[in-house]
Design an enzyme around this catalytic site. Sequence first.
Site, PDB file in Angstrom:
ATOM      1  N   ALA A 244       0.883  -1.185  -0.119  1.00 15.89           N
ATOM      2  CA  ALA A 244       0.013   0.138  -0.062  1.00 15.89           C
ATOM      3  C   ALA A 244       0.757   1.362   0.155  1.00 15.89           C
ATOM      4  O   ALA A 244       0.416   2.190  -0.450  1.00 15.89           O
ATOM      5  CB  ALA A 244      -0.790   0.103   1.232  1.00 15.89           C
ATOM      6  N   THR A 245       1.934   1.202   0.406  1.00 13.88           N
ATOM      7  CA  THR A 245       2.930   2.199   0.602  1.00 13.88           C
ATOM      8  C   THR A 245       3.389   2.758  -1.135  1.00 13.88           C
ATOM      9  O   THR A 245       3.009   3.873  -1.546  1.00 13.88           O
ATOM     10  CB  THR A 245       4.148   2.179   1.226  1.00 13.88           C
ATOM     11  OG1 THR A 245       3.886   1.825   2.518  1.00 13.88           O
ATOM     12  CG2 THR A 245       4.988   3.161   1.150  1.00 13.88           C
TER      13      THR A 245
ATOM     14  N   ASN B 103      -5.896   3.318  10.577  1.00 11.64           N
ATOM     15  CA  ASN B 103      -5.203   2.218  11.072  1.00 11.64           C
ATOM     16  C   ASN B 103      -4.808   2.231  12.587  1.00 11.64           C
ATOM     17  O   ASN B 103      -4.747   1.283  13.254  1.00 11.64           O
ATOM     18  CB  ASN B 103      -3.677   2.077  10.470  1.00 11.64           C
ATOM     19  CG  ASN B 103      -3.220   3.547  10.397  1.00 11.64           C
ATOM     20  OD1 ASN B 103      -3.576   4.548   9.948  1.00 11.64           O
ATOM     21  ND2 ASN B 103      -2.163   3.636  10.781  1.00 11.64           N
TER      22      ASN B 103
ATOM     23  N   SER C 279      -3.243  -3.662   0.690  1.00  8.55           N
ATOM     24  CA  SER C 279      -2.054  -4.320   0.830  1.00  8.55           C
ATOM     25  C   SER C 279      -2.387  -6.044   1.494  1.00  8.55           C
ATOM     26  O   SER C 279      -3.322  -5.875   2.286  1.00  8.55           O
ATOM     27  CB  SER C 279      -1.490  -3.767   1.995  1.00  8.55           C
ATOM     28  OG  SER C 279      -0.111  -4.216   2.250  1.00  8.55           O
ATOM     29  N   ALA C 280      -1.893  -6.833   0.809  1.00  7.51           N
ATOM     30  CA  ALA C 280      -2.094  -8.327   1.278  1.00  7.51           C
ATOM     31  C   ALA C 280      -1.727  -8.721   2.748  1.00  7.51           C
ATOM     32  O   ALA C 280      -2.755  -9.277   3.153  1.00  7.51           O
ATOM     33  CB  ALA C 280      -1.223  -9.093   0.410  1.00  7.51           C
ATOM     34  N   HIS C 281      -0.882  -8.095   3.517  1.00 10.94           N
ATOM     35  CA  HIS C 281      -0.408  -8.543   4.635  1.00 10.94           C
ATOM     36  C   HIS C 281      -1.262  -8.222   5.559  1.00 10.94           C
ATOM     37  O   HIS C 281      -1.401  -8.670   6.555  1.00 10.94           O
ATOM     38  CB  HIS C 281       1.071  -8.266   4.888  1.00 10.94           C
ATOM     39  CG  HIS C 281       1.364  -6.932   5.196  1.00 10.94           C
ATOM     40  ND1 HIS C 281       1.318  -6.275   6.421  1.00 10.94           N
ATOM     41  CD2 HIS C 281       1.322  -5.706   4.484  1.00 10.94           C
ATOM     42  CE1 HIS C 281       1.854  -5.021   6.377  1.00 10.94           C
ATOM     43  NE2 HIS C 281       1.739  -4.598   5.278  1.00 10.94           N
TER      44      HIS C 281
ATOM     45  N   CYS D 152       5.918   6.218  15.969  1.00  5.29           N
ATOM     46  CA  CYS D 152       7.099   5.228  15.811  1.00  5.29           C
ATOM     47  C   CYS D 152       7.091   4.560  17.202  1.00  5.29           C
ATOM     48  O   CYS D 152       6.884   5.027  18.258  1.00  5.29           O
ATOM     49  CB  CYS D 152       8.165   5.745  15.756  1.00  5.29           C
ATOM     50  SG  CYS D 152       9.952   4.931  15.382  1.00  5.29           S
TER      51      CYS D 152
HETATM   52  N1  PMP Z   1      -1.760   2.744   4.922  1.00  5.75           N
HETATM   53  C1  PMP Z   1      -2.329   2.191   5.944  1.00  5.75           C
HETATM   54  C2  PMP Z   1      -3.594   2.874   6.526  1.00  5.75           C
HETATM   55  C3  PMP Z   1      -1.499   1.261   6.632  1.00  5.75           C
HETATM   56  O1  PMP Z   1      -2.084   0.614   7.750  1.00  5.75           O
HETATM   57  C4  PMP Z   1      -0.340   0.784   6.064  1.00  5.75           C
HETATM   58  C5  PMP Z   1       0.450  -0.365   6.700  1.00  5.75           C
HETATM   59  N2  PMP Z   1       1.128  -0.071   7.804  1.00  5.75           N
HETATM   60  C6  PMP Z   1       0.073   1.101   4.927  1.00  5.75           C
HETATM   61  C7  PMP Z   1      -0.611   2.300   4.220  1.00  5.75           C
HETATM   62  C8  PMP Z   1       1.217   0.630   4.158  1.00  5.75           C
HETATM   63  O2  PMP Z   1       1.044  -0.604   3.917  1.00  5.75           O
HETATM   64  P1  PMP Z   1       2.276  -1.557   3.236  1.00  5.75           P
HETATM   65  O3  PMP Z   1       2.667  -2.134   4.625  1.00  5.75           O
HETATM   66  O4  PMP Z   1       1.561  -2.370   2.445  1.00  5.75           O
HETATM   67  O5  PMP Z   1       3.335  -0.597   2.608  1.00  5.75           O
END
Ligand code: PMP
Length: 445
Positions: A133-134, A212, A260-262, A384
């Site tokens: 997702a990043t 999140n 994002s899959a994980h 963090c």
């Molecule tokens: N957006 C949100 C709302 C997330 O919770 C996360 C994961 N921490 C990300 C983006 C980034 O996802 P990824 O770990 O797949 O890069």
Amino acid sequence: MTCGGGEDGPAPWCHPRPPRPDSGSIGVCFRNTMGSERHAPWHLRTNVHMVFVVIFASDGGGAGMIYLDHNATTPVADEVLGAMLPWFQSDFGNASSAHIPGRRAAAAVEHAREQVASLIGAAPGEIVFTSGATEANNLALQGAWAVRPSTRDRVVVSAVEHKAVLEAAAELPGITDVTVVPVDRHGRIDLSALEKSLDDRVAIVSIIAANNEVGTLNPIADVTRLAKAVGAVVHTDATQWVGKQSLAVDDWNVDLLSLSAHKFYGPKGVGALFLRRGQRIVPSLYGGGQERGIRSGTLNVPGIVGLGAAAELAARRLANDEAPLKQMRDIFFLELESTIPGVSLNGHPTDRLCNTLNVRFEGVEGEAILASTPELAASTGSACESASPTPSHVLLAMGLGREAADECLRFSLGRDTTNAELHEAVRLLEATVARVRALTAVMGS
Ligand code: PMP
């Protein structure tokens, strides 16, 4: 959230967390009440008034660990792993190759595209595979920004976006105006402030679907209605929503959506961008022209197959998982509230991810609780997990003070979480909070 690939991704002010002290060692958690920010190892934070001495009973790792951090990541489901395995060895072809192994891999990728599309109500041709997702967030913002009309020079985001949106927006080439729309005390976008922020100079509106940290759900269809009225492109970061709750991209009418899959029992390092048919973006990676030229790079076939399998599994289980998770989450909170004084909920009381509970423990730092409860895997709301004293931008945006924001923990349940685990978590938290409060009282007297 964690540093370096954790909940909020790496940031310059995130220092890698040092290894936990050995079993039985003594960690000292310091709390700075003078307002000065000092960077120090997480277990040796500089203190002025209060010192929490925490005796570690064990490192808590391995068996017996109560894992309540599913918003950070989930285990890969058996079905998903089973689907992925052949693509590492026996079916290892490059999906771009013209020979039979390559064509088999390409067919598996296309099947995964259908599975992902089906989960979110999209057409397969609207799915672009990414590394997560990043990347999807960056691709969405950079890609849509690059094709904006020259009259549009603004981007609008909410105050509770993930850093992968906030920082990507701030770094757009030539951007001078990123408007950050406030949220209410529950963490929900203020729609009237959003409306006021919009004009025909806005190129992109990017609003997170489900937060999140606190789990609050945003009214994305309303966001889209307002944004489209001024002709803006709409992106939503649905990373936490997808796989936990149902959604249809046409109901939301978004142009771009990240997942994002994980986060839903798939592998790490793979995700997707939904790119609505007709929406143009420029690629952020150039090369072999994979993914219709939008995202070059040899396809991660096992990862993509895993994402597809996780999407199919989620689609099958969503309806059944949601209500029991919500019930367990709410009972967990009631039990915390009735057992531990000074506990309060962060996030929307009802419009919240079914698995997410963010709780403040008044007078006790979240980091101190985690450090002295190694049997429990949860996370602080701070940006963090390491030594950075920066409090969570999400909790601050919701109106919590810096000190209150440091006193919060996020618990995120998963499909295998049991009531017995939650009951045990309450017991552990009760003991820890009482111990830290007693030490605080001693130090303060
Ligand atoms: N957006 C949100 C709302 C997330 O919770 C996360 C994961 N921490 C990300 C983006 C980034 O996802 P990824 O770990 O797949 O890069």
